[in-house]
Enzyme design. Structure first.
Site, PDB file in Angstrom:
ATOM      1  N   CYS A  17       2.400  -1.448  -5.958  1.00  0.00           N
ATOM      2  CA  CYS A  17       3.260  -2.392  -5.245  1.00  0.00           C
ATOM      3  C   CYS A  17       3.602  -3.647  -6.047  1.00  0.00           C
ATOM      4  O   CYS A  17       4.700  -4.190  -5.915  1.00  0.00           O
ATOM      5  CB  CYS A  17       2.629  -2.768  -3.902  1.00  0.00           C
ATOM      6  SG  CYS A  17       1.044  -3.639  -4.009  1.00  0.00           S
TER       7      CYS A  17
ATOM      8  N   CYS B 150      -7.517  -1.737  -3.386  1.00  0.00           N
ATOM      9  CA  CYS B 150      -6.840  -2.344  -2.243  1.00  0.00           C
ATOM     10  C   CYS B 150      -7.362  -1.749  -0.941  1.00  0.00           C
ATOM     11  O   CYS B 150      -7.667  -2.477   0.016  1.00  0.00           O
ATOM     12  CB  CYS B 150      -5.338  -2.145  -2.351  1.00  0.00           C
ATOM     13  SG  CYS B 150      -4.402  -2.874  -0.991  1.00  0.00           S
TER      14      CYS B 150
END
Length: 379
Positions: free
Chosen positions: A215, A118
């Protein structure tokens, strides 16, 4: 602006008011404090939050980032401190660049680290490009890591607080990105200092809990996410010992990781057994004694070198490495194979080194991060 003007806190020879900085705001306390601190110093702050996955699904999840309530929290901080804030829809990019690879790696028997991807493929690539499109002089984040100027330019260093250090997750930061990035929290000694600053600025996120899980993986249940992303992926098979003898059965390799001991369902044995290999093609979970988890040779690829000199021609080097984020660096020898491949020899064997994880390089005599690579099975 005259070159004689003193450098501001972000390293530019001009007043803060003439220095535009884009702050990557996840909605948590760390990035919120960065934005508030820079705004209070008079910088031209622009807050940007990436919406990485569905609003509705995220609203009910605590401890996440970049969706739902967190976007609202980031916007509230911007309103409190009086700077503009934008939300960019990056759901498709995040799914393609991070989530899909996570699922495929897991199905391949690896143990991926999506937070690194990410940072590498979304935050420090697309978001950084957006910052440049906004004519920002730099981009700041709330990561706990330090950027220091060395003899040959910007260097990456571990955070002052070893308990908060995020260098393991940022090893793939390139020299070009490092020149543009700033990490204002890396020098802080404790997280309590960050929360105190948040309270000082009157931010509502001052007592907000830290994000804990990946997440998009609620409660750390990787297998449940893989089943949703890849229906039919959980194929039953056998649990076998290293000689191939069947000791039990499983409901899918995706439920297991290298080094796992609990939940194997093969009780009654004299000595405990651990998962030592995941054979996806044979649909087998291979178990063995703890000693089989120990390894000293770690094959790496996708090397990102941040040290001085040329990686390949520099030859073997004595360094320190982390093969998982939760352990301190350990002594090792780094042997380059090509510009993107290497082998690390650990001076003391480590247990549970798994393909898909990162191996991060450190200068053994300082806090400097020298880069790293991805662990794989080798040839």
């Amino acid at each position: 602006m005259s070159l004689d003007h003193p450098l501001n806190s972000l390293g530019f020879a001009k007043p803060p008011a003439q220095t535009r900085v884009v702050v990557a705001m996840s909605g948590g306390v760390d990035s919120s404090v960065v934005a508030a601190q820079l705004a209070s110093e008079g910088y031209d702050v622009v807050g940007v939050t990436l919406q990485l996955y569905d609003h509705g699904a995220a609203l009910a999840k605590k401890g996440a980032c970049c969706a739902g309530r967190d976007i609202q929290d980031a916007a509230r901080v911007a309103e409190t401190m009086g700077f503009p804030h934008y939300v960019l829809d990056y759901e498709n990019t995040f799914r393609e660049a991070v989530i899909d690879e996570f699922a495929d790696s897991y199905l391949g028997g690896a143990t991926p680290v999506p937070c690194i991807r990410c940072n590498e493929r979304v935050k420090f690539k697309d978001l950084l490009a957006t910052a440049k499109d906004l004519d920002a002089d730099c981009m700041a984040t709330g990561h706990y890591i330090q950027r220091k100027m060395g003899a040959q330019g910007a260097e990456l260093h571990a955070a002052a607080d070893s308990q908060r250090d995020q260098s393991y997750f940022l090893f793939s930061t390139t020299e070009e990105q490092l020149n543009y990035l700033r990490f204002p929290l890396g020098h802080l000694s404790t997280k309590a200092e960050t929360r105190a600053l948040a309270a000082q600025f009157g931010l509502t996120v001052a007592d907000k809990p830290d994000s804990q899980d990946i997440c998009f993986v609620p409660n750390g249940d990787y297998a449940a996410v893989i089943k949703k992303l890849r229906p039919g992926a959980a194929v039953p098979g056998d649990i076998v010992d290293t000689e191939g003898r069947v000791l039990g059965h499983h409901d899918g390799v995706i439920h297991y990781t290298i080094g796992q001991r609990r939940g194997l369902g093969i009780g009654g044995l004299v000595d405990p057994l651990y998962v030592v290999k995941l054979d996806v093609d044979a649909r087998q979970v291979v178990v063995g004694p703890k000693a089989m988890l120990a390894t000293r040779r770690v094959p790496l690829r996708e090397i990102n070198w941040l040290g001085d000199g040329d990686f390949l021609t520099g030859g073997a080097r004595q360094i320190a490495v982390k093969v998982r984020s939760t352990k301190p660096p350990t002594d090792a020898i780094l042997r380059p194979i090509s510009a993107t491949e290497a082998e690390v020899e650990l001076l003391a064997a480590e247990e549970g080194v798994s393909p898909g994880q990162a191996c991060v390089f450190y200068d053994p005599d300082s806090s400097r991060v020298l880069g790293g690579g991805w662990i794989w099975r080798g040839r």
